[in-house]
Write a protein that holds these residues in place. Structure first.
Motif, mmCIF file in Angstrom:
data_model
loop_
_atom_site.group_PDB
_atom_site.id
_atom_site.type_symbol
_atom_site.label_atom_id
_atom_site.label_comp_id
_atom_site.label_asym_id
_atom_site.label_seq_id
_atom_site.Cartn_x
_atom_site.Cartn_y
_atom_site.Cartn_z
ATOM 1 N N VAL A 87 72.118 81.148 -66.298
ATOM 2 C CA VAL A 87 70.342 81.429 -66.139
ATOM 3 C C VAL A 87 69.672 81.248 -67.817
ATOM 4 O O VAL A 87 68.439 80.216 -67.335
ATOM 5 C CB VAL A 87 70.768 82.659 -66.522
ATOM 6 C CG1 VAL A 87 68.595 83.766 -66.352
ATOM 7 C CG2 VAL A 87 71.633 83.164 -64.903
ATOM 8 N N LEU A 88 70.546 80.532 -69.384
ATOM 9 C CA LEU A 88 69.739 80.360 -69.410
ATOM 10 C C LEU A 88 69.917 78.509 -69.361
ATOM 11 O O LEU A 88 69.357 78.486 -69.955
ATOM 12 C CB LEU A 88 70.575 80.119 -71.382
ATOM 13 C CG LEU A 88 70.701 81.668 -71.311
ATOM 14 C CD1 LEU A 88 71.807 81.352 -72.781
ATOM 15 C CD2 LEU A 88 69.370 81.643 -72.013
ATOM 16 N N ILE A 89 70.993 78.070 -68.922
ATOM 17 C CA ILE A 89 70.851 76.419 -68.534
ATOM 18 C C ILE A 89 69.127 76.413 -67.783
ATOM 19 O O ILE A 89 68.870 75.297 -67.754
ATOM 20 C CB ILE A 89 72.254 76.538 -68.585
ATOM 21 C CG1 ILE A 89 72.569 75.796 -68.897
ATOM 22 C CG2 ILE A 89 71.484 74.551 -67.363
ATOM 23 C CD1 ILE A 89 74.569 75.739 -68.438
ATOM 24 N N ARG A 90 68.982 77.264 -66.685
ATOM 25 C CA ARG A 90 68.227 77.905 -65.506
ATOM 26 C C ARG A 90 66.994 77.151 -65.844
ATOM 27 O O ARG A 90 65.911 76.475 -65.706
ATOM 28 C CB ARG A 90 68.635 78.069 -64.211
ATOM 29 C CG ARG A 90 68.017 77.921 -62.999
ATOM 30 C CD ARG A 90 68.397 78.464 -61.915
ATOM 31 N NE ARG A 90 67.247 80.225 -62.387
ATOM 32 C CZ ARG A 90 67.560 81.491 -62.009
ATOM 33 N NH1 ARG A 90 69.330 81.751 -62.072
ATOM 34 N NH2 ARG A 90 66.898 82.268 -62.456
ATOM 35 N N LYS A 91 66.448 78.433 -67.312
ATOM 36 C CA LYS A 91 65.742 78.117 -67.826
ATOM 37 C C LYS A 91 65.350 77.412 -69.115
ATOM 38 O O LYS A 91 64.207 77.410 -70.029
ATOM 39 C CB LYS A 91 65.394 80.146 -68.270
ATOM 40 C CG LYS A 91 65.295 80.834 -67.399
ATOM 41 C CD LYS A 91 63.476 81.000 -66.470
ATOM 42 C CE LYS A 91 63.897 81.806 -65.289
ATOM 43 N NZ LYS A 91 62.825 82.363 -64.928
ATOM 44 N N LYS A 92 66.155 76.531 -69.285
ATOM 45 C CA LYS A 92 66.223 75.354 -70.447
ATOM 46 C C LYS A 92 65.860 76.308 -71.763
ATOM 47 O O LYS A 92 65.024 76.264 -72.293
ATOM 48 C CB LYS A 92 65.262 74.390 -70.047
ATOM 49 C CG LYS A 92 65.249 74.076 -68.413
ATOM 50 C CD LYS A 92 64.090 73.059 -68.071
ATOM 51 C CE LYS A 92 64.610 71.574 -67.177
ATOM 52 N NZ LYS A 92 63.862 72.214 -66.379
ATOM 53 N N MET A 93 66.730 77.182 -71.989
ATOM 54 C CA MET A 93 66.528 78.708 -72.812
ATOM 55 C C MET A 93 68.243 77.938 -73.579
ATOM 56 O O MET A 93 68.740 77.926 -73.664
ATOM 57 C CB MET A 93 65.956 79.607 -72.942
ATOM 58 C CG MET A 93 66.155 80.582 -74.640
ATOM 59 S SD MET A 93 65.841 81.888 -74.327
ATOM 60 C CE MET A 93 63.576 81.983 -73.212
ATOM 61 N N SER A 94 67.856 77.895 -74.872
ATOM 62 C CA SER A 94 69.229 78.229 -76.152
ATOM 63 C C SER A 94 69.488 79.326 -76.365
ATOM 64 O O SER A 94 68.544 79.947 -76.293
ATOM 65 C CB SER A 94 68.929 76.985 -77.138
ATOM 66 O OG SER A 94 67.886 77.989 -77.710
ATOM 67 N N GLN A 95 71.274 78.903 -76.543
ATOM 68 C CA GLN A 95 71.455 80.404 -77.445
ATOM 69 C C GLN A 95 70.963 80.606 -78.322
ATOM 70 O O GLN A 95 70.216 82.502 -78.492
ATOM 71 C CB GLN A 95 73.000 80.682 -77.692
ATOM 72 C CG GLN A 95 73.883 80.472 -75.803
ATOM 73 C CD GLN A 95 75.974 80.089 -76.009
ATOM 74 O OE1 GLN A 95 76.016 81.239 -77.358
ATOM 75 N NE2 GLN A 95 76.263 79.562 -75.682
ATOM 76 N N LYS A 96 70.453 80.292 -79.059
ATOM 77 C CA LYS A 96 69.704 80.237 -80.506
ATOM 78 C C LYS A 96 68.501 81.321 -80.458
ATOM 79 O O LYS A 96 68.044 81.517 -80.985
ATOM 80 C CB LYS A 96 70.179 78.961 -80.794
ATOM 81 C CG LYS A 96 69.045 79.024 -82.079
ATOM 82 C CD LYS A 96 69.317 77.654 -82.778
ATOM 83 C CE LYS A 96 68.574 78.413 -84.939
ATOM 84 N NZ LYS A 96 68.652 77.005 -85.572
ATOM 85 N N GLU A 97 67.591 80.118 -79.500
ATOM 86 C CA GLU A 97 65.939 80.628 -79.023
ATOM 87 C C GLU A 97 66.145 82.336 -78.645
ATOM 88 O O GLU A 97 66.016 83.038 -78.366
ATOM 89 C CB GLU A 97 66.336 79.928 -77.504
ATOM 90 C CG GLU A 97 64.459 80.401 -77.674
ATOM 91 C CD GLU A 97 63.596 80.657 -78.663
ATOM 92 O OE1 GLU A 97 62.022 80.714 -78.481
ATOM 93 O OE2 GLU A 97 63.386 79.721 -79.650
#
Length: 68
Positions: free
Chosen positions: A10-20
């Motif tokens: 889901v992070l990849i799909r939403k283009k969000m990093s783990q850090k964010e």
């Protein structure tokens, strides 16, 4: 190791990093990383907060328990 959540996908799909995500949730990067690799699982309260941060239904963060 059993794959229970699909948070990383889901992070990849939403283009969000783990850090964010860690910043938005007030969690450590190590904690989020462990959840993304299924080494640990989020509490239900955190799963709901994570879904809100990612703007998804909480069910999208979990693998189905039963296949049709």
């Amino acid at each position: 190791m059993e794959m229970i959540n699909c948070i990383q996908a889901v992070l990849i799909r939403k283009k969000m990093s783990q850090k964010e995500l860690a910043r938005l949730m007030g969690k450590s990067l190590n904690s989020i990383s462990s959840m993304c690799t299924n080494k640990s699982q989020p509490h239900l309260k955190d799963l709901k907060k994570m879904a809100e941060a990612l703007d998804v239904d909480v069910r999208e963060l979990l693998f189905p328990s039963k296949k049709n």
